[in-house]
Design a protein around this motif. Structure first.
Motif, PDB file in Angstrom:
ATOM      1  N   VAL A 115      12.572  -3.478  -0.089  1.00 40.99           N
ATOM      2  CA  VAL A 115      12.362  -2.049  -0.351  1.00 40.99           C
ATOM      3  C   VAL A 115      11.872  -1.833  -1.783  1.00 40.99           C
ATOM      4  N   ALA A 116      12.435  -2.576  -2.730  1.00 43.86           N
ATOM      5  CA  ALA A 116      12.054  -2.410  -4.134  1.00 43.86           C
ATOM      6  C   ALA A 116      10.586  -2.765  -4.357  1.00 43.86           C
ATOM      7  N   TYR A 117      10.162  -3.937  -3.876  1.00 42.20           N
ATOM      8  CA  TYR A 117       8.779  -4.359  -4.098  1.00 42.20           C
ATOM      9  C   TYR A 117       7.788  -3.522  -3.282  1.00 42.20           C
ATOM     10  N   GLY A 118       8.195  -3.129  -2.075  1.00 40.22           N
ATOM     11  CA  GLY A 118       7.333  -2.271  -1.276  1.00 40.22           C
ATOM     12  C   GLY A 118       7.119  -0.925  -1.946  1.00 40.22           C
ATOM     13  N   SER A 119       8.178  -0.359  -2.519  1.00 38.87           N
ATOM     14  CA  SER A 119       8.064   0.926  -3.217  1.00 38.87           C
ATOM     15  C   SER A 119       7.182   0.811  -4.450  1.00 38.87           C
ATOM     16  N   MET A 120       7.364  -0.252  -5.216  1.00 37.06           N
ATOM     17  CA  MET A 120       6.542  -0.457  -6.413  1.00 37.06           C
ATOM     18  C   MET A 120       5.068  -0.575  -6.051  1.00 37.06           C
ATOM     19  N   MET A 121       4.784  -1.295  -4.973  1.00 38.57           N
ATOM     20  CA  MET A 121       3.404  -1.480  -4.512  1.00 38.57           C
ATOM     21  C   MET A 121       2.762  -0.135  -4.164  1.00 38.57           C
ATOM     22  N   LEU A 122       3.447   0.678  -3.383  1.00 37.82           N
ATOM     23  CA  LEU A 122       2.888   1.960  -2.943  1.00 37.82           C
ATOM     24  C   LEU A 122       2.718   2.936  -4.111  1.00 37.82           C
ATOM     25  N   ILE A 123       3.716   3.025  -4.964  1.00 33.42           N
ATOM     26  CA  ILE A 123       3.633   3.946  -6.100  1.00 33.42           C
ATOM     27  C   ILE A 123       2.492   3.550  -7.029  1.00 33.42           C
ATOM     28  N   SER A 124       2.357   2.251  -7.299  1.00 32.38           N
ATOM     29  CA  SER A 124       1.293   1.777  -8.183  1.00 32.38           C
ATOM     30  C   SER A 124      -0.075   2.100  -7.608  1.00 32.38           C
ATOM     31  N   TYR A 125      -0.236   1.950  -6.298  1.00 33.31           N
ATOM     32  CA  TYR A 125      -1.535   2.243  -5.686  1.00 33.31           C
ATOM     33  C   TYR A 125      -1.906   3.716  -5.856  1.00 33.31           C
ATOM     34  N   PHE A 126      -1.016   4.610  -5.464  1.00 32.51           N
ATOM     35  CA  PHE A 126      -1.360   6.039  -5.462  1.00 32.51           C
ATOM     36  C   PHE A 126      -1.577   6.581  -6.872  1.00 32.51           C
ATOM     37  N   ILE A 127      -0.770   6.153  -7.818  1.00 34.03           N
ATOM     38  CA  ILE A 127      -0.963   6.613  -9.196  1.00 34.03           C
ATOM     39  C   ILE A 127      -2.190   5.938  -9.818  1.00 34.03           C
ATOM     40  N   GLY A 128      -2.386   4.675  -9.494  1.00 37.12           N
ATOM     41  CA  GLY A 128      -3.513   3.935 -10.059  1.00 37.12           C
ATOM     42  C   GLY A 128      -4.864   4.502  -9.679  1.00 37.12           C
ATOM     43  N   GLN A 129      -4.979   4.982  -8.458  1.00 36.04           N
ATOM     44  CA  GLN A 129      -6.256   5.534  -8.008  1.00 36.04           C
ATOM     45  C   GLN A 129      -6.648   6.798  -8.773  1.00 36.04           C
ATOM     46  N   LYS A 130      -5.665   7.452  -9.393  1.00 37.76           N
ATOM     47  CA  LYS A 130      -5.958   8.647 -10.191  1.00 37.76           C
ATOM     48  C   LYS A 130      -6.465   8.286 -11.588  1.00 37.76           C
ATOM     49  N   HIS A 131      -6.106   7.090 -12.048  1.00 39.61           N
ATOM     50  CA  HIS A 131      -6.463   6.695 -13.413  1.00 39.61           C
ATOM     51  C   HIS A 131      -7.629   5.708 -13.466  1.00 39.61           C
ATOM     52  N   TYR A 132      -7.733   4.864 -12.442  1.00 38.97           N
ATOM     53  CA  TYR A 132      -8.789   3.834 -12.435  1.00 38.97           C
ATOM     54  C   TYR A 132      -9.157   3.589 -10.979  1.00 38.97           C
ATOM     55  N   LYS A 133     -10.181   4.258 -10.533  1.00 34.15           N
ATOM     56  CA  LYS A 133     -10.548   4.227  -9.115  1.00 34.15           C
ATOM     57  C   LYS A 133     -11.096   2.861  -8.714  1.00 34.15           C
ATOM     58  N   ILE A 134     -10.480   2.260  -7.722  1.00 37.22           N
ATOM     59  CA  ILE A 134     -10.944   0.990  -7.165  1.00 37.22           C
ATOM     60  C   ILE A 134     -11.099   1.172  -5.655  1.00 37.22           C
ATOM     61  N   PRO A 135     -12.251   0.834  -5.105  1.00 38.58           N
ATOM     62  CA  PRO A 135     -12.519   1.111  -3.680  1.00 38.58           C
ATOM     63  C   PRO A 135     -11.900   0.093  -2.726  1.00 38.58           C
ATOM     64  N   TYR A 136     -10.578   0.054  -2.683  1.00 35.63           N
ATOM     65  CA  TYR A 136      -9.895  -0.867  -1.773  1.00 35.63           C
ATOM     66  C   TYR A 136     -10.176  -0.482  -0.322  1.00 35.63           C
ATOM     67  N   ASN A 137     -10.382  -1.487   0.503  1.00 34.44           N
ATOM     68  CA  ASN A 137     -10.598  -1.250   1.926  1.00 34.44           C
ATOM     69  C   ASN A 137      -9.230  -1.194   2.614  1.00 34.44           C
ATOM     70  N   LEU A 138      -8.627  -0.018   2.593  1.00 40.82           N
ATOM     71  CA  LEU A 138      -7.264   0.123   3.107  1.00 40.82           C
ATOM     72  C   LEU A 138      -7.169  -0.142   4.603  1.00 40.82           C
ATOM     73  N   THR A 139      -8.242   0.165   5.337  1.00 41.11           N
ATOM     74  CA  THR A 139      -8.218  -0.070   6.790  1.00 41.11           C
ATOM     75  C   THR A 139      -8.056  -1.557   7.086  1.00 41.11           C
ATOM     76  N   ARG A 140      -8.885  -2.375   6.441  1.00 44.47           N
ATOM     77  CA  ARG A 140      -8.794  -3.823   6.670  1.00 44.47           C
ATOM     78  C   ARG A 140      -7.471  -4.381   6.142  1.00 44.47           C
ATOM     79  N   ILE A 141      -7.125  -4.012   4.910  1.00 45.08           N
ATOM     80  CA  ILE A 141      -5.906  -4.538   4.294  1.00 45.08           C
ATOM     81  C   ILE A 141      -4.682  -4.160   5.121  1.00 45.08           C
ATOM     82  N   GLY A 142      -4.610  -2.880   5.516  1.00 43.83           N
ATOM     83  CA  GLY A 142      -3.483  -2.421   6.318  1.00 43.83           C
ATOM     84  C   GLY A 142      -3.415  -3.091   7.671  1.00 43.83           C
ATOM     85  N   SER A 143      -4.584  -3.300   8.286  1.00 46.62           N
ATOM     86  CA  SER A 143      -4.621  -3.955   9.605  1.00 46.62           C
ATOM     87  C   SER A 143      -4.101  -5.383   9.529  1.00 46.62           C
ATOM     88  N   TYR A 144      -4.561  -6.133   8.510  1.00 42.91           N
ATOM     89  CA  TYR A 144      -4.109  -7.522   8.371  1.00 42.91           C
ATOM     90  C   TYR A 144      -2.607  -7.595   8.125  1.00 42.91           C
TER      91      TYR A 144
END
Length: 476
Positions: free
Chosen positions: A399-428
């Motif tokens: 739960v701790a690492y999963g939460s850190m991962m999600l929070i970092s992604y959503f906040i990070g996209q506001k400060h430094y936009k990176i075009p991650y392919n969430l569909t592929r990543i999430g599917s895998y």
């Protein structure tokens, strides 16, 4: 040579320096769990929990700060010299201070005081080589880096087998050898290996022109202190569960949990090799126009390899466990492995995502995220270990690492936009988790089903990524 191919090659060399020690550690898991009872293995775990915390304190964020400022500085030698002097000075002062804190530290770690001298010696010696190792990585001297690491490994492994296997097996008689306290010799082997490393890397100290630049150090400290706090929070996330199990339950359970936790070593190898190559690579290529797309591509393939590793290890866990841990008294905690492996994969994704706050000099966010993770770890462990037992510790990590991962992604996209392919990543990720769950909970030890699931996952990846992989591999 394409940027991605160079990244892969550098990571492969660093991976050699990571994989070999980890492969040897896999062998040593079997040796240690064979000769040590659960309580002695708990002492071994407490020792290295303490080493983790002290290593974070003694490097105080300077390694990451070094990479940031070395990559953009016009006077790189002055940056290196400043970091080297700072860490060396702090380490020598810390040696004196920590000597007088023996009782509170060993009490907090549940560690017998007789091992404290070894703990202090190892952590001080390891701190002294942080700057030289970072310098080798920043200069792209991966082979020298790997060579020194392998030399350290050789000494450690040889001495482990000499003390724990050769002497008892052949009944060699030495007045100094105590067969009732074998865990002590693991620490002696580590101390000797650290001393050899210092001797090998000593020329890097002697040939460096020592100049301490206060202005550079101020910049390094401003950048690095949040990394220090984040490192301490990460150490809590990674290690508090083991100490609390020993305190809230007992040392036998703590030892079994720590032993089975080691079965996640394969995922740890992959993540550590990635980090060694990725951190200097990300900084060195930050100014390139297509850097965000490169970072996105790297994360996608990181997830592909990590998800495949997750599926392989969980599908064949009963095969791996008898190779790594032959003492079946440890198997009571085998159920933690799927959660711990997935937690480590989330951690690897988090490290990949963390590039945004390092490149934008907003390292305080890394501190915030790690503190959130540490808070989750503390609460879940303290509340649920007395109720659920050791499984609570594994789920707390997930739960701790999963939460850190999600929070970092959503906040990070506001400060430094990176075009991650969430569909592929999430599917895998979802497919690997689903298949892993089927293998572990429904088709346990049915290796035919495991192979079919792996083949399906591999075929899916090849179908979706075939064109891009060809383009990357054929690009000069």
């Amino acid at each position: 040579m394409s940027v991605l191919k160079r990244f892969v090659q550098d990571t492969a060399v660093y991976g050699l320096a990571t994989v070999l020690p980890r492969v040897m550690s896999i062998i040593l898991i079997g040796l240690h769990t064979d000769v040590l009872g659960n309580r002695s293995y708990a002492d071994n775990t407490s020792f290295y929990v303490g080493a983790t915390f002290l290593n974070v304190l003694l490097s105080f964020g300077m390694e990451t700060a070094f990479f940031r400022f070395f990559s953009k500085s016009q006077n790189k030698q002055r940056v290196y010299s400043t970091v080297l002097i700072a860490i060396t000075t702090v380490s020598l002062i810390a040696f004196v201070l920590l000597w007088f804190l023996k009782t509170p530290i060993t009490t907090a770690l549940l560690l017998p005081p007789q091992y404290y001298t070894y703990l202090l010696g190892i952590t001080i010696l390891d701190a002294l080589v942080v700057a030289p190792f970072a310098y080798l990585r920043a200069q792209g001297k991966a082979l020298r880096f790997a060579g020194i690491k392998i030399a350290n490994l050789f000494v450690y492994v040889v001495l482990n087998f000499f003390f724990l296997w050769t002497i008892p097996k052949y009944n060699l008689q030495f007045e100094w050898f105590d067969p009732e306290n074998l865990v002590r010799y693991i620490f002696i082997a580590n101390l000797a290996a650290s001393a050899v490393t210092i001797l090998i890397i000593l020329p890097d100290f002697l040939k460096t022109k020592l100049i301490f630049d206060r202005q550079i150090f101020k910049q390094l400290w401003d950048y690095g202190w949040p990394v220090l706090v984040a490192g301490l929070a990460f150490a809590i996330n990674e290690n508090l569960d083991k100490l609390l199990l020993g305190d809230l339950l007992d040392k036998n359970i703590m030892g079994a949990y720590a032993g089975c936790y080691k079965l996640a070593v394969f995922m740890t190898i992959f993540i550590q090799a990635f980090r060694l190559g990725a951190e200097p690579f990300f900084f060195n290529h930050a100014s390139e126009k297509n850097a965000p797309q490169t970072y996105a591509t790297i994360l996608k393939y990181f997830v592909v390899v990590g998800a495949a590793g997750l599926l392989i290890i969980i599908s064949f866990i009963d095969f791996f466990k008898v190779i790594l841990i032959r003492n079946d008294s440890y198997y009571i905690a085998i159920g933690i492995v799927p959660a711990v492996l997935l937690a480590n994969l989330f951690l690897g994704i988090y490290h990949n995502l963390s590039i945004w706050y390092k490149l934008t000099d907003k390292t305080r966010y890394g501190m915030y995220f790690s503190i959130v993770g540490a808070g989750i770890t503390i609460v879940i462990n303290i509340v649920f270990i007395p109720i659920v037992g050791f499984m609570a510790a594994a789920y707390a990590t997930l739960v701790a690492y999963g939460s850190m991962m999600l929070i970092s992604y959503f906040i990070g996209q506001k400060h430094y936009k990176i075009p991650y392919n969430l569909t592929r990543i999430g599917s895998y990720l979802i497919i690997a988790i689903l298949f892993s769950g089927l293998s572990f909970y429904v088709f346990r030890e049915n290796y035919l089903v495991s192979v079919i699931l792996l083949a399906v996952f591999g075929a899916l990846v090849l179908k979706l990524e075939n064109k891009e992989l060809k383009r990357i591999l054929l690009k000069k």
